[in-house]
Design an enzyme around this catalytic site. Structure first.
Site, PDB file in Angstrom:
ATOM      1  N   SER A  74      37.798 -12.935 -28.527  1.00 52.88           N
ATOM      2  CA  SER A  74      38.813 -12.422 -27.613  1.00 52.88           C
ATOM      3  C   SER A  74      40.051 -11.843 -28.300  1.00 52.88           C
ATOM      4  O   SER A  74      40.541 -10.786 -27.880  1.00 52.88           O
ATOM      5  CB  SER A  74      39.231 -13.517 -26.625  1.00 52.88           C
ATOM      6  OG  SER A  74      38.192 -13.790 -25.724  1.00 52.88           O
ATOM      7  N   ALA A  89      40.287 -15.808 -34.216  1.00 51.19           N
ATOM      8  CA  ALA A  89      40.220 -16.808 -33.147  1.00 51.19           C
ATOM      9  C   ALA A  89      40.663 -18.181 -33.615  1.00 51.19           C
ATOM     10  O   ALA A  89      41.177 -18.971 -32.826  1.00 51.19           O
ATOM     11  CB  ALA A  89      38.800 -16.887 -32.598  1.00 51.19           C
ATOM     12  N   CYS A  90      40.448 -18.481 -34.901  1.00 48.30           N
ATOM     13  CA  CYS A  90      40.630 -19.879 -35.300  1.00 48.30           C
ATOM     14  C   CYS A  90      41.191 -20.005 -36.710  1.00 48.30           C
ATOM     15  O   CYS A  90      40.917 -19.182 -37.583  1.00 48.30           O
ATOM     16  CB  CYS A  90      39.298 -20.619 -35.198  1.00 48.30           C
ATOM     17  SG  CYS A  90      37.907 -19.734 -35.933  1.00 48.30           S
ATOM     18  N   GLY A 118      43.631 -20.477 -32.237  1.00 49.99           N
ATOM     19  CA  GLY A 118      43.497 -21.926 -32.113  1.00 49.99           C
ATOM     20  C   GLY A 118      43.617 -22.566 -33.484  1.00 49.99           C
ATOM     21  O   GLY A 118      43.399 -21.915 -34.517  1.00 49.99           O
ATOM     22  N   ASN A 271      37.694 -25.598 -36.560  1.00 47.60           N
ATOM     23  CA  ASN A 271      38.488 -25.004 -35.484  1.00 47.60           C
ATOM     24  C   ASN A 271      38.340 -25.839 -34.212  1.00 47.60           C
ATOM     25  O   ASN A 271      37.585 -26.824 -34.191  1.00 47.60           O
ATOM     26  CB  ASN A 271      38.054 -23.551 -35.266  1.00 47.60           C
ATOM     27  CG  ASN A 271      36.684 -23.460 -34.636  1.00 47.60           C
ATOM     28  OD1 ASN A 271      35.786 -24.251 -34.933  1.00 47.60           O
ATOM     29  ND2 ASN A 271      36.507 -22.504 -33.759  1.00 47.60           N
ATOM     30  N   PRO A 272      39.018 -25.499 -33.106  1.00 45.31           N
ATOM     31  CA  PRO A 272      39.033 -26.379 -31.930  1.00 45.31           C
ATOM     32  C   PRO A 272      37.677 -26.710 -31.318  1.00 45.31           C
ATOM     33  O   PRO A 272      37.518 -27.775 -30.738  1.00 45.31           O
ATOM     34  CB  PRO A 272      39.909 -25.611 -30.929  1.00 45.31           C
ATOM     35  CG  PRO A 272      40.878 -24.890 -31.791  1.00 45.31           C
ATOM     36  CD  PRO A 272      40.069 -24.443 -32.979  1.00 45.31           C
ATOM     37  N   CYS A 273      36.709 -25.820 -31.404  1.00 46.20           N
ATOM     38  CA  CYS A 273      35.393 -26.129 -30.800  1.00 46.20           C
ATOM     39  C   CYS A 273      34.360 -26.592 -31.792  1.00 46.20           C
ATOM     40  O   CYS A 273      33.205 -26.845 -31.423  1.00 46.20           O
ATOM     41  CB  CYS A 273      34.890 -24.905 -30.052  1.00 46.20           C
ATOM     42  SG  CYS A 273      35.873 -24.531 -28.612  1.00 46.20           S
ATOM     43  N   GLU A 275      32.771 -25.192 -34.355  1.00 50.13           N
ATOM     44  CA  GLU A 275      31.712 -24.358 -34.940  1.00 50.13           C
ATOM     45  C   GLU A 275      32.102 -23.738 -36.274  1.00 50.13           C
ATOM     46  O   GLU A 275      31.267 -23.159 -36.952  1.00 50.13           O
ATOM     47  CB  GLU A 275      31.307 -23.249 -33.965  1.00 50.13           C
ATOM     48  CG  GLU A 275      32.238 -22.054 -33.915  1.00 50.13           C
ATOM     49  CD  GLU A 275      33.421 -22.255 -32.993  1.00 50.13           C
ATOM     50  OE1 GLU A 275      34.175 -21.292 -32.776  1.00 50.13           O
ATOM     51  OE2 GLU A 275      33.585 -23.371 -32.479  1.00 50.13           O
ATOM     52  N   THR A 420      31.108 -18.806 -26.129  1.00 47.35           N
ATOM     53  CA  THR A 420      31.332 -17.405 -25.734  1.00 47.35           C
ATOM     54  C   THR A 420      31.755 -17.321 -24.276  1.00 47.35           C
ATOM     55  O   THR A 420      31.352 -16.402 -23.563  1.00 47.35           O
ATOM     56  CB  THR A 420      30.056 -16.577 -25.945  1.00 47.35           C
ATOM     57  OG1 THR A 420      29.006 -17.121 -25.132  1.00 47.35           O
ATOM     58  CG2 THR A 420      29.619 -16.576 -27.396  1.00 47.35           C
ATOM     59  N   GLY A 421      32.571 -18.285 -23.850  1.00 50.61           N
ATOM     60  CA  GLY A 421      32.934 -18.368 -22.441  1.00 50.61           C
ATOM     61  C   GLY A 421      33.370 -17.062 -21.830  1.00 50.61           C
ATOM     62  O   GLY A 421      32.739 -16.530 -20.914  1.00 50.61           O
ATOM     63  N   ILE A 423      33.725 -13.898 -23.332  1.00 52.95           N
ATOM     64  CA  ILE A 423      33.003 -12.672 -23.675  1.00 52.95           C
ATOM     65  C   ILE A 423      31.602 -12.641 -23.076  1.00 52.95           C
ATOM     66  O   ILE A 423      31.063 -11.568 -22.819  1.00 52.95           O
ATOM     67  CB  ILE A 423      32.968 -12.422 -25.201  1.00 52.95           C
ATOM     68  CG1 ILE A 423      32.211 -13.515 -25.946  1.00 52.95           C
ATOM     69  CG2 ILE A 423      34.371 -12.231 -25.740  1.00 52.95           C
ATOM     70  CD1 ILE A 423      31.974 -13.171 -27.417  1.00 52.95           C
TER      71      ILE A 423
END
Length: 742
Positions: A74, A89-90, A118, A271-273, A275, A420-421, A423
């Site tokens: 994003s 992103a991260c 993030g 990172n926050p998720c 991965e 990929t919420g 996108i």
């Protein structure tokens, strides 16, 4: 065909809300097609740095985005060729064991989150609580107390006006404060801007297996401070994950076994998720290929994977992500240095579940697991080939001598499976490598509710003559189709949802992708509400045995609205709905207050559900009064509450309004009927935490009366009130595109 023609209505809505350029008045000034062109042109400009013509790459970048075959993370879509130009992103930041180090990290966090990123942290370097602080002669407060400072800082930052900050907090399992950390989010008002994970070691897992004790180590001096029974600690981790989905686990030794640059240092956080394992100050640029578009029909009219198209998309996306590194405006010089030194990129996938459906393969099958391994191996091999080709022209990443790579490589890593919420909504496909969360959705448009059906399912339903609007509505309300007799078994087998699938298949699928991924895999193992603690333990153990780098679970209905409605947990605790009011709850609880107004007695009834105050009624005493006026105000207040108008704004509008009847009478408590209602609302929220403690107090009765609701209870979107999906280690709303992870 232009990109606009391929976008569904939800995709357009998400783009208009979050991605497309706006002028100073908030008016949209670009189309989706223009957005893709803007991003393609900006990212291709990196070619000029290497004396390469950007025109071909610009067209190729534009083509794969316009056709929704590939989308970057994003921040790249939002910020490329915009003032921020922050495209990552991260990030991961170190947290040093000193006041200067801690607060430098807080400051750096603010800079990163303001720019749209993030942040991940490992708090294991901080000395435990009650440890000695020599400089002051006092005692340390421990990692958790400092995490609350980071949490508070995040709460005040809205990222670029579009994204709210997300954090990962990690503590090693051998830190003396580990038991406090495991239960740090047991009270749901704590650390709402953090995902938390335990960095589990091989030694710890072996101790669990052998039912032994393991050592706790003070990071200040590396001295052993004591021991704990490993099984007891593991039991507590599992218990808390079962209770509210956290903590997750990262297998820190497995992560470092695959550290691509061991000569630079050890990986300590993600990172926050989860991965993207990263070194301190590293960032990563992510993007995902839409696998549902990577098919063709063969000579016997079968749908098969189009590996030629997939190869073209992988190579183009690899060049795109490598260019992002050069075009990025990094928030800190230290980040720029290490990112450009290692040049990590993270190419992943989305639409995996849709691809399986097209191929006629059930998600929960060995065939699907084997295909996952094959497809991801092809993607990694192809991206490596492209990375080496770029290296021949532009040179390898500068830190390659400190890496595991024996051949020239442009990028230390090339593959990641990210959530990929947002996108995937734009691309109109299933999220990441997750199974379908639902087959039919309710989509709220103003006061109307529309039913959105998976396009392949709708086509098959009409072909097999079991389609009806009533059935689609039923599916939207119940998610699963497995118990609907009218639907053929062959279709049920294909259209399985996250809760239809046994947890072991979630882990098997994650492990299959992980085997062929450089970095890590973000995925959520979804459990039914009635899943046992032992079920969670089995999944955590299985993830370790199958060499996953981490694991995240979510048991349906185990977490209340507070955790995911980050930033709305104060006076504004009713989430702001941009798409109309939420329906009235079936059951509410509340209080009745008697007060005196100029016209006599006024009884004010304030009701709450699990989200907080949701409605208000008034009745007048025998003395009469302005019954029509008070009823009108009550109806409007109730409408405003369920439409997401913040309570404090309602109170501010009502308080202080005067009427003549109150001014001429003595012993009147309020200035008017509206003033009385405003005062009652203010008293109510001050005394009841916006009504939520009433719900908690009466929750046993609530659950008993609505047992069917409790099993499907889920959090609501803080922007539109629709149901939130837990997937990819994150949470996303398919109705409006809100994502906890941005």
């Amino acid at each position: 065909m232009t990109a606009e023609c391929k976008l569904n209505e939800n995709a357009r809505k998400v783009l208009e809300s979050r991605y497309l350029k706006k002028n100073t008045e908030g008016e949209i000034i670009e189309s989706p097609d223009e957005m893709f062109r803007r991003v393609a042109r900006n990212i291709a400009e990196a070619n000029l740095k290497y004396d390469e013509d950007p025109s071909d790459d610009e067209e190729n970048f534009y083509k794969i985005m316009k056709n929704l075959d590939f989308l970057p993370n994003s921040p790249t879509l939002m910020n490329a060729d915009n003032e921020l130009q922050q495209l990552s992103a991260c990030f991961v930041l170190p947290v040093e064991d000193s006041m200067d180090g801690i607060f430098d990290s807080v400051k750096n966090t603010a800079l990163i989150q303001k720019s749209g990123g993030g942040t991940g942290f490992n708090f294991s370097r901080l000395r435990p609580k009650n440890d000695l602080v020599k400089t002051t002669g006092g005692i340390a407060s421990g990692p958790i107390s400092f995490m609350k400072i980071f949490d508070a800082a995040t709460n005040t930052i809205k990222q670029g006006g579009k994204r709210r900050g997300a954090n990962m907090g990690i503590l090693r399992v051998d830190h003396p404060d580990i038991m406090d950390f495991i239960t740090a989010k047991e009270a749901e008002e704590n650390l709402n801007n953090f995902n938390i994970s335990i960095a589990v070691t091989d030694k710890f897992m072996e101790a669990v297996k052998k039912n032994q004790e393991y050592k706790l180590i003070n990071p200040r001096n590396n001295e052993i401070t004591g021991t704990l029974p490993a099984c007891k600690v593991f039991d507590k981790i599992v218990e808390m994950a079962h209770k509210n989905g956290e903590p997750g686990i990262i297998f820190i030794d497995e992560i470092n076994r695959h550290n691509p640059t061991p000569g630079i240092g050890e990986i300590e956080s993600t990172n926050p998720c989860g991965e993207q394992p990263l070194l301190p100050y590293e960032a990563c640029n992510l993007g995902s290929i839409n696998l549902s578009h990577m098919t063709k029909t063969n000579e016997v009219d079968q749908i098969i994977i189009d590996y030629d198209k997939l190869a073209y998309t992988v190579k183009t996306a690899t060049r795109f992500l490598d260019n992002v590194i050069d075009m990025n405006n990094y928030p800190l010089i230290k980040i720029k240095k290490i990112v450009e030194g290692n040049r990590k990129i993270g190419l992943g996938v989305m639409g995996w579940s849709d691809l399986l459906i097209k191929l006629g393969i059930s998600y929960a099958s060995e065939e699907a697991v084997n295909l996952a391994r094959k497809v991801m191996a092809f993607i990694r091999k192809t991206s490596y080939e492209q990375s080496r080709e770029i290296a021949e022209r532009r040179g390898s990443f500068p830190n390659i001598a400190e890496s595991i790579h024996q051949k020239p490589m442009r990028n230390a890593t090339t593959t990641t499976i990210a959530p990929t919420g947002s996108i995937s909504i734009i691309a109109g496909c299933s999220s990441g490598i997750e199974p379908l969360f639902a087959i039919s959705y309710k989509r709220h448009v103003l006061d109307d509710t529309m039913i959105e059906v998976h396009p392949i399912f709708e086509k098959l339903a009409k072909k097999h003559k079991f389609y009806s609007r009533e059935l689609m509505k039923t599916i939207a309300e119940n998610s699963s189709i497995q118990d609907i007799e009218i639907i053929p078994d062959a279709i049920k087998k294909l259209f399985v949802t996250a809760h239809d699938i046994e947890p072991m298949w979630h882990i098997k699928m994650q492990a299959a992708f992980q085997k062929e991924v450089d970095n890590a895999v973000s995925k959520t193992v979804n459990f039914h509400h009635h899943a046992s603690i032992e079920d969670v333990r089995t999944v955590y153990t299985m993830a370790y045995e199958l060499n996953c780098k981490g694991v995240t679970i979510y048991r349906d209905g185990s977490r209340s609205e507070q955790v995911l409605s980050t930033g709305f947990k104060n006076k504004d605790s009713i989430p702001p709905s941009k798409k109309g009011k939420r329906p009235r709850p079936k059951v509410t609880y509340g209080t009745t207050e008697k007060t005196i107004i100029g016209c006599g007695k006024l009884y004010i009834i304030i009701n709450s559900d699990k989200q907080g105050v949701c409605e208000l009624f008034t009745t007048t005493g025998k003395g009469g009064g302005c019954h029509a006026q008070s009823e009108a105000i009550s109806r409007l207040v109730s409408l405003a509450l369920r439409s997401g108008v913040p309570l404090h704004e309602i109170i501010e509008q009502l308080r202080g309004i005067r009427c003549e009847a109150a001014m001429v009478k003595k012993d009147v408590n309020n200035l008017s009927c509206p003033d009385a209602i405003g005062r009652a609302l203010e008293n109510f929220i001050n005394n009841t935490k916006n009504g939520k403690d009433i719900y908690q107090k009466l929750k046993p009765q609530f659950t008993e009366k609505n047992s069917t609701d409790s099993e499907t209870e889920d959090t609501n979107c803080p922007e539109c009130g629709a149901r939130i999906e837990h997937e990819g280690g994150c949470a996303v709303c398919r109705n409006c595109g809100w994502s906890k992870c941005g």
